[in-house]
Design a protein around this motif. Structure first.
Motif: not given
Length: 377
Positions: A106, A150, A177, A197, A199-200, A327-329, A354
């Protein structure tokens, strides 16, 4: 519920819920409190808002059930993925220690590296692919693994690396992540820390910043939790509640996104202008054999290279169902030309895609149309 034979979907929708109470909601709302009533000695679980919060507790229990069903684990929630990453590294390492990081991980890891080196910690790096971190492991205190990496999507053998690290006296942390616990369970593969994370993919709606660390060893978890207290990297109760709510759809989102990602990767494989295509779920991917041994789902991220920067930007501009975002996910597909940030050793035309939860019958044609238009200049 820990210890049950439930499948991923059932566990995701039930994880961390309290016992039913008549006239109470199944998932109680967030507790907003800086302090709690505390007569006498501070012997209870909730004293001050920087230390613990009932809403965090429910989320942490839920994540623990997903990370290691049936096992006794401890999870510590954080305000972001990088807060979780930093907590593991900086709570476990001291001046004079050595740590092994991936050199293709990352983008923010180099920032942490600079800080650790300023504290007198030796930082060694090696690529994720080919288990190359084994070559620089001797004498290290901690091995940090990121798999799939990543943004390059290389995969390493977590069990092999963990066994070698433990034999050498090192702890092992895995940044999970990209895979999420539904795709890969690092603790079952021998890791001491599973970090993400949230967030993803864990929360999946692109509206939260959050992270977590899960450990089997209570002493290791206590060190991470102490670090959270010291630096105050705590999640807000609303964010924690929203994250817990979002876990209920993790299984549905993950299955749809992974199926879509495989469909997109197959379609991209037939395009002459696409090179460097990576997706661990493709049988032709260089990492597929290793990934298939340790992953139950292969994630939602596909990476590939277009001829140059201008070509990639034309492609991204032409997409109708995909947001240009970093971002991703998430449930909505996003893509970006990763080189725009600097810091990643990728070509100018490298695209990290993503894959979301749209209908593949809509998404894949949109991508192919945008590729056609980009190729025409």
């Amino acid at each position: 519920m820990t210890g049950s034979p439930w499948g991923d979907g059932t566990r995701a929708v039930r994880a961390g819920l309290p016992a039913p109470v008549k006239y109470e909601p199944p998932l109680p709302g967030p507790v907003f409190a800086a302090h709690f009533h505390l007569p006498g000695e501070p012997t209870g679980p909730y004293t001050y808002g920087r230390d613990e919060n009932p809403t965090w507790t429910r989320l942490e229990r839920a994540i623990g059930e997903l990370e290691a069903p049936g096992a006794a684990v401890e999870t510590v929630a954080f305000s972001s993925g990088m807060a979780a990453v930093s907590a593991v590294l900086l709570s476990q390492l001291r001046s004079g220690d050595a740590v092994v990081l991936p050199d293709d991980g990352y983008q923010a890891l180099p920032l942490v590296r600079e800080q650790m080196e300023a504290y007198g910690i030796e930082v060694r790096t090696a690529p994720t692919g080919g288990d190359a971190q084994l070559s620089v492991l001797d004498g290290a205190r901690l091995l940090w693994i990121e798999t799939p990496s990543n943004p390059g999507l290389d995969v390493c053998d977590v069990r092999r690396l963990a066994e070698a690290a433990h034999a050498a006296g090192a702890l092992v942390a895995v940044d999970n992540t990209l895979a999420t616990p539904l795709g890969q369970r690092p603790l079952d593969l021998g890791a001491d820390f599973s970090v993400a994370s949230d967030t993803k993919g864990m929360t999946g709606h692109g509206d939260l910043l959050l992270g977590h660390v899960t450990c089997r060893d209570a002493a290791l978890a206590a060190g991470v939790r102490r670090w959270r207290k010291i630096v105050g990297a705590i999640p807000g109760p609303m964010e924690a509640w929203l994250a817990h709510r979002s876990l209920a759809t993790l299984h549905l989102r993950s299955d749809r996104q992974c199926a879509n990602a495989l469909a997109l990767a197959r379609a991209l494989g037939g395009r002459p202008e696409v090179t460097g295509l990576r997706y661990p779920g493709l049988p032709t991917d260089p990492s597929h054999a290793v990934a298939a041994r340790q992953m139950r789902r292969f994630g939602c991220v596909v990476s590939f290279v277009l001829p140059d920067r201008a070509h990639a930007e034309r492609f991204l501009d032409g997409l109708r169902l995909v947001d240009d975002a970093t971002s991703f996910g998430g449930v909505r597909s996003t893509a970006e030309r990763r080189g725009r940030w600097g810091g990643d050793a990728v070509p100018e035309g490298f695209v990290r895609f993503s894959v979301g939860a749209e209908d593949a019958e809509d998404l894949v044609p949109d991508v192919l149309r945008a590729l056609d238009e980009a190729a025409g200049g």
